[in-house]
Write an enzyme that holds these catalytic residues in place. Sequence first.
Site, short mmCIF file in Angstrom:
data_model
loop_
_atom_site.label_atom_id
_atom_site.label_comp_id
_atom_site.label_asym_id
_atom_site.label_seq_id
_atom_site.Cartn_x
_atom_site.Cartn_y
_atom_site.Cartn_z
N ASN A 296 4.79 -4.35 -4.68
CA ASN A 296 5.80 -3.53 -5.36
C ASN A 296 6.16 -2.32 -4.51
OD1 ASN A 296 5.33 -3.70 -8.94
ND2 ASN A 296 4.89 -5.28 -7.45
N LEU B 18 1.85 1.44 2.21
CA LEU B 18 2.75 1.39 3.38
C LEU B 18 4.06 2.18 3.20
CD1 LEU B 18 3.29 0.01 6.25
CD2 LEU B 18 4.71 -1.56 4.95
N ILE C 49 2.38 1.37 -10.92
CA ILE C 49 3.13 0.37 -11.70
C ILE C 49 2.96 0.62 -13.20
CG2 ILE C 49 3.62 -2.09 -12.00
CD1 ILE C 49 2.16 -2.61 -9.35
N ASN D 281 6.02 -5.87 8.49
CA ASN D 281 5.79 -4.43 8.30
C ASN D 281 6.66 -3.61 9.24
OD1 ASN D 281 3.87 -5.01 6.36
ND2 ASN D 281 2.17 -5.01 7.83
N LYS E 82 -10.17 -8.87 -7.81
CA LYS E 82 -9.05 -9.23 -8.70
C LYS E 82 -9.15 -10.71 -9.09
CE LYS E 82 -5.93 -7.01 -9.82
NZ LYS E 82 -5.77 -6.14 -11.01
N THR F 64 -2.57 -10.13 -8.92
CA THR F 64 -1.86 -9.95 -7.65
C THR F 64 -1.76 -11.26 -6.87
OG1 THR F 64 -2.09 -8.94 -5.45
CG2 THR F 64 -4.11 -9.17 -6.71
N ASP F 65 -0.75 -11.34 -6.03
CA ASP F 65 -0.61 -12.53 -5.17
C ASP F 65 -1.76 -12.62 -4.15
OD1 ASP F 65 0.15 -10.44 -3.49
OD2 ASP F 65 2.07 -11.31 -2.91
N GLU F 66 -2.48 -11.49 -3.95
CA GLU F 66 -3.56 -11.50 -2.95
C GLU F 66 -4.70 -12.43 -3.33
OE1 GLU F 66 -4.71 -7.87 -1.13
OE2 GLU F 66 -2.73 -6.99 -1.34
N PRO G 46 1.75 4.80 11.52
CA PRO G 46 0.69 3.89 11.98
C PRO G 46 0.89 2.45 11.53
CG PRO G 46 -0.08 5.17 10.09
CD PRO G 46 1.32 5.59 10.34
N TYR H 31 -11.15 -6.16 -2.33
CA TYR H 31 -10.17 -5.93 -3.39
C TYR H 31 -9.69 -7.24 -4.00
CZ TYR H 31 -5.51 -5.42 -5.41
OH TYR H 31 -4.42 -5.52 -6.24
P1 NAD Z 1 -2.63 2.50 -8.65
O1 NAD Z 1 -3.84 2.60 -7.78
O2 NAD Z 1 -1.40 3.26 -8.31
O3 NAD Z 1 -3.04 2.94 -10.15
C1 NAD Z 1 -4.22 2.56 -10.76
C2 NAD Z 1 -4.41 3.38 -12.03
O4 NAD Z 1 -5.59 2.91 -12.70
C3 NAD Z 1 -4.60 4.88 -11.79
O5 NAD Z 1 -3.85 5.62 -12.71
C4 NAD Z 1 -6.09 5.08 -12.00
O6 NAD Z 1 -6.42 6.39 -12.48
C5 NAD Z 1 -6.39 4.03 -13.06
N1 NAD Z 1 -7.80 3.61 -13.05
C6 NAD Z 1 -8.53 3.21 -11.97
N2 NAD Z 1 -9.79 2.93 -12.35
C7 NAD Z 1 -9.83 3.13 -13.69
C8 NAD Z 1 -10.86 3.00 -14.65
N3 NAD Z 1 -12.08 2.61 -14.30
N4 NAD Z 1 -10.58 3.29 -15.94
C9 NAD Z 1 -9.35 3.70 -16.30
N5 NAD Z 1 -8.34 3.86 -15.43
C10 NAD Z 1 -8.58 3.57 -14.14
O7 NAD Z 1 -2.35 0.96 -8.78
P2 NAD Z 1 -0.96 0.15 -8.86
O8 NAD Z 1 -0.45 -0.06 -7.50
O9 NAD Z 1 -0.10 0.78 -9.88
O10 NAD Z 1 -1.49 -1.26 -9.40
C11 NAD Z 1 -1.60 -1.50 -10.80
C12 NAD Z 1 -2.11 -2.90 -11.01
O11 NAD Z 1 -1.20 -3.84 -10.45
C13 NAD Z 1 -3.46 -3.18 -10.35
O12 NAD Z 1 -4.22 -3.98 -11.23
C14 NAD Z 1 -3.11 -3.94 -9.09
O13 NAD Z 1 -4.15 -4.81 -8.73
C15 NAD Z 1 -1.88 -4.69 -9.53
N6 NAD Z 1 -0.89 -5.04 -8.48
C16 NAD Z 1 -0.39 -4.05 -7.67
C17 NAD Z 1 0.59 -4.37 -6.73
C18 NAD Z 1 1.19 -3.33 -5.83
O14 NAD Z 1 2.01 -3.66 -4.97
N7 NAD Z 1 0.88 -2.04 -5.99
C19 NAD Z 1 1.04 -5.69 -6.62
C20 NAD Z 1 0.50 -6.66 -7.46
C21 NAD Z 1 -0.46 -6.31 -8.40
O1 TDX Z 2 -0.81 2.69 7.29
C1 TDX Z 2 -0.57 1.49 7.07
N1 TDX Z 2 -0.09 0.70 8.08
C2 TDX Z 2 0.16 -0.63 7.93
O2 TDX Z 2 0.59 -1.30 8.87
C3 TDX Z 2 -0.78 0.88 5.78
C4 TDX Z 2 -1.29 1.68 4.63
C5 TDX Z 2 -0.51 -0.46 5.65
N2 TDX Z 2 -0.08 -1.21 6.69
C6 TDX Z 2 0.20 -2.65 6.49
C7 TDX Z 2 -0.93 -3.45 5.86
C8 TDX Z 2 -0.18 -4.50 5.08
O3 TDX Z 2 0.12 -5.60 5.92
O4 TDX Z 2 1.29 -2.74 5.58
C9 TDX Z 2 1.12 -3.83 4.67
C10 TDX Z 2 1.12 -3.31 3.25
O5 TDX Z 2 -0.07 -2.55 3.10
P1 TDX Z 2 -0.44 -1.85 1.70
O6 TDX Z 2 0.68 -0.96 1.29
O7 TDX Z 2 -1.81 -1.28 1.84
O8 TDX Z 2 -0.40 -3.09 0.68
P2 TDX Z 2 -1.18 -4.50 0.66
O9 TDX Z 2 -2.44 -4.44 1.41
O10 TDX Z 2 -0.18 -5.56 1.04
O11 TDX Z 2 -1.53 -4.60 -0.92
C11 TDX Z 2 -0.54 -4.20 -1.92
O12 TDX Z 2 0.07 -5.36 -2.47
C12 TDX Z 2 -0.69 -6.19 -3.29
C13 TDX Z 2 -1.19 -3.39 -3.01
O13 TDX Z 2 -1.82 -2.25 -2.47
C14 TDX Z 2 -2.17 -4.22 -3.81
O14 TDX Z 2 -2.71 -3.46 -4.89
C15 TDX Z 2 -1.44 -5.42 -4.36
O15 TDX Z 2 -2.32 -6.27 -5.03
#
Ligand code: NAD
Ligand code: TDX
Length: 340
Positions: A184, A194, A13, A253, A158, A126-128, A209, A154
């Site tokens: 996202n 996923l 993101i 899912n 957060k 995050t919504d989590e 899976p 996790y």
């Molecule tokens: P991501 O795991 O893809 O990226 C995380 C980034 O942070 C990486 O580039 C990593 O190198 C960097 N990082 C990790 N530890 C670090 C440290 N100690 N110092 C400096 N950099 C560091 O994560 P994402 O999915 O892009 O999520 C970004 C943010 O959004 C997170 O805070 C996550 O909690 C939040 N978020 C993600 C989702 C989602 O669906 N992915 C949804 C809601 C909120």
């Molecule tokens: O192999 C898989 N099989 C499966 O069924 C994986 C990786 C996931 N899942 C399920 C678990 C969840 O119900 O799919 C759903 C989505 O899983 P993830 O992609 O791991 O996301 P989730 O656990 O929902 O968390 C994501 O959304 C909120 C982000 O990773 C978080 O960083 C964010 O805060």
Amino acid sequence: MKKIIVTGGAGFIGGNFVHYMLKKYSDYKIICLDCLTYAGNLETLEIVLDNPNFRFVKADITDREAVFKLFEEEHPDMVVNFAAESHVDRSIENPGIFLKTNILGTQTLMDACRRFGIERYHQVSTDEVYGDLPLDRPDLFFTEETPIHTSSPYSASKASADLLVGAYYRTYGLPVTISRCSNNYGPYHFPEKLIPLMIINALHNKPLPAYGKGENVRDWLYVEDHCKAIDLIIHKGTVGEVYNIGGHNEKTNIEIVKIILKELGKSEELITYVTDRKGHDLRYAIDPTKIHNELGWLPETKFEDGIKKTIRWYLNNKGWWEKIISGEYKNYYEKMYVDK
Ligand code: NAD
Ligand code: TDX
């Protein structure tokens, strides 16, 4: 001209946010602070590395000396903190690094903001943090008033960070905002999550899976809509406030997996039901009324379009993910999925 430090900008993101901001604001300087964990990838930023309005700094947000040095050099107007350990399954295997990065890293960044002064510190949450909702109550949604009630290491890390951000606002008057977004999807999404995992496995005709019965529900938002929401919050949001971000796009899912298989013309026989995630949250669903009413935000990309764009991106950018899945990530995949 504003200077914004974007932490975690080499991740999914954060990377999309860097691209979005550089395109939208030709007079802003964007400084990406990222220590490049397994999830950080400089190739995500390749096309902006030569941009004079962009600077990449490899440093850890928990490294006080490095963080303070960067603030001293740049004197940023804003910090947007995306840097985090973000994968729930990894937090179940190894919680320690989640507490360190997600909580202590947030503290270090806010201490630097206090020391050097800041117009806005924005925490990407995050919504989590709200825990989960039952599957049989589609009338329930997370609002900003929903109590914090976390399930995984996790989400607990957060939520802890969010509480600390609130404390720095109340105690020190730090000008903070927090956003809590739903799941996202889109370009540069690391293949352990996923949607990219299922796209890539389907392309290789490998088993897909699905955890448990595949009935868990997530509320999916195209990543650019999340970036637009954060842009609005840091410029127009009220200091001290929390904003929920989500697009009322709930899917189980298994629905997601079937959509991907259909789009790629692959058989549903690839779906394999595997051992469920420990403590697996049942359903997330965001009520985005506040950000809509106060800041006029609405999601723009419909899921049907966003998922097609995303699949096309993975087909057109095989180089980006092939390197990831052949590297260190390969060992992770074997460890996590071989005995499931
Ligand atoms: P991501 O795991 O893809 O990226 C995380 C980034 O942070 C990486 O580039 C990593 O190198 C960097 N990082 C990790 N530890 C670090 C440290 N100690 N110092 C400096 N950099 C560091 O994560 P994402 O999915 O892009 O999520 C970004 C943010 O959004 C997170 O805070 C996550 O909690 C939040 N978020 C993600 C989702 C989602 O669906 N992915 C949804 C809601 C909120
Ligand atoms: O192999 C898989 N099989 C499966 O069924 C994986 C990786 C996931 N899942 C399920 C678990 C969840 O119900 O799919 C759903 C989505 O899983 P993830 O992609 O791991 O996301 P989730 O656990 O929902 O968390 C994501 O959304 C909120 C982000 O990773 C978080 O960083 C964010 O805060």
